[in-house]
Design a protein around this motif. Sequence first.
Motif, mmCIF file in Angstrom:
data_model
loop_
_atom_site.group_PDB
_atom_site.id
_atom_site.type_symbol
_atom_site.label_atom_id
_atom_site.label_comp_id
_atom_site.label_asym_id
_atom_site.label_seq_id
_atom_site.Cartn_x
_atom_site.Cartn_y
_atom_site.Cartn_z
ATOM 1 N N SER A 234 24.496 25.623 60.461
ATOM 2 C CA SER A 234 25.719 24.944 61.011
ATOM 3 C C SER A 234 26.395 25.408 62.141
ATOM 4 O O SER A 234 27.765 26.428 60.969
ATOM 5 C CB SER A 234 26.568 23.942 60.487
ATOM 6 O OG SER A 234 27.696 23.318 61.307
ATOM 7 N N LEU A 235 26.252 26.000 63.099
ATOM 8 C CA LEU A 235 26.847 27.307 64.086
ATOM 9 C C LEU A 235 28.360 26.240 64.767
ATOM 10 O O LEU A 235 29.048 27.704 65.124
ATOM 11 C CB LEU A 235 26.556 27.874 64.461
ATOM 12 C CG LEU A 235 24.900 28.373 63.987
ATOM 13 C CD1 LEU A 235 24.138 29.187 65.168
ATOM 14 C CD2 LEU A 235 25.704 29.351 62.778
ATOM 15 N N GLY A 236 28.364 25.043 65.069
ATOM 16 C CA GLY A 236 29.612 24.833 65.636
ATOM 17 C C GLY A 236 28.964 23.988 66.738
ATOM 18 O O GLY A 236 27.857 24.550 67.316
ATOM 19 N N ARG A 237 29.717 23.349 67.379
ATOM 20 C CA ARG A 237 29.497 22.677 68.681
ATOM 21 C C ARG A 237 29.406 23.215 70.203
ATOM 22 O O ARG A 237 28.798 23.327 71.314
ATOM 23 C CB ARG A 237 29.463 21.273 68.762
ATOM 24 C CG ARG A 237 29.218 20.766 70.156
ATOM 25 C CD ARG A 237 27.981 20.442 70.294
ATOM 26 N NE ARG A 237 27.475 19.423 71.315
ATOM 27 C CZ ARG A 237 27.359 20.679 72.950
ATOM 28 N NH1 ARG A 237 27.522 21.956 72.816
ATOM 29 N NH2 ARG A 237 27.294 19.833 73.610
ATOM 30 N N THR A 238 30.286 24.703 70.237
ATOM 31 C CA THR A 238 31.010 25.259 71.427
ATOM 32 C C THR A 238 30.807 26.218 71.124
ATOM 33 O O THR A 238 31.044 26.913 70.095
ATOM 34 C CB THR A 238 32.679 24.595 71.823
ATOM 35 O OG1 THR A 238 33.810 25.010 70.895
ATOM 36 C CG2 THR A 238 32.665 23.220 71.897
#
Length: 242
Positions: free
Chosen positions: A168-172
């Motif tokens: 999970s690397l983030g959305r932005t």
Amino acid sequence: MNFKRNLAKISAATAFALAGVATANAINSQSTVQAATTPSTVQINYVAGYGINVWTSYNNPTFTGKRLTHGSSVTVVASATDSNGKTWYSVGANEWVPAQYLIASNPSSNTSSNTSSNTTQSATSSAAKVVSLASAQLGKAYVWGANGPSAFDCSGLVNYVYSQVGLSLGRTTYVQVNNGTTVSMNNLQPGDLLFWGSASAPYHVGIYVGNGQYIHAATPSQGVIKQSISQYFYPSVAKRVL
């Protein structure tokens, strides 16, 4: 005269008895020697800057003139117990050292090496999956704010692909750039992330897939494409997240 003959007999009997004891001791001492099942590498554990003496045998030892320094490694080929119950190790022909000064040779390094090897294999496997997943998205549409699976924007593509391998690397891009470790553009590996713009607040991201190429959701007119790294559109920072 009879006294002398009797004394001679007693002396002879005593000599034979002593010889028998000596022979028995020799046999008993030899029987305690055991060959190592497999040569075992051990380390000298004494005092830093010093060493232990190497002896010719484990019973009635004589100093060979050789010393093994603290921290050095040797191979044990046999073990034996002397008449006092003390264990000795043979480290060569007519070379014996007390077992109390030897320890297993850095077992933690093997564990560390195995762990490192397993980690590398895991990262390589994950990178292959990332490249395969990213390649499967080629040709799909670019839509700002889209997370897939039919359309993506640049960070949406990254978020989608890496989530498939458990990351999970983030959305932005602002969040994604804070993951992993920074690597040189000369040392890229498949699965690394490439960012454009500010190193702390980039505006674009792509997935490096090897051979100087990366996959990204480029523009509405281009969609998801594969391109070669170019001096005209050169990344500002690369991150290794696998």
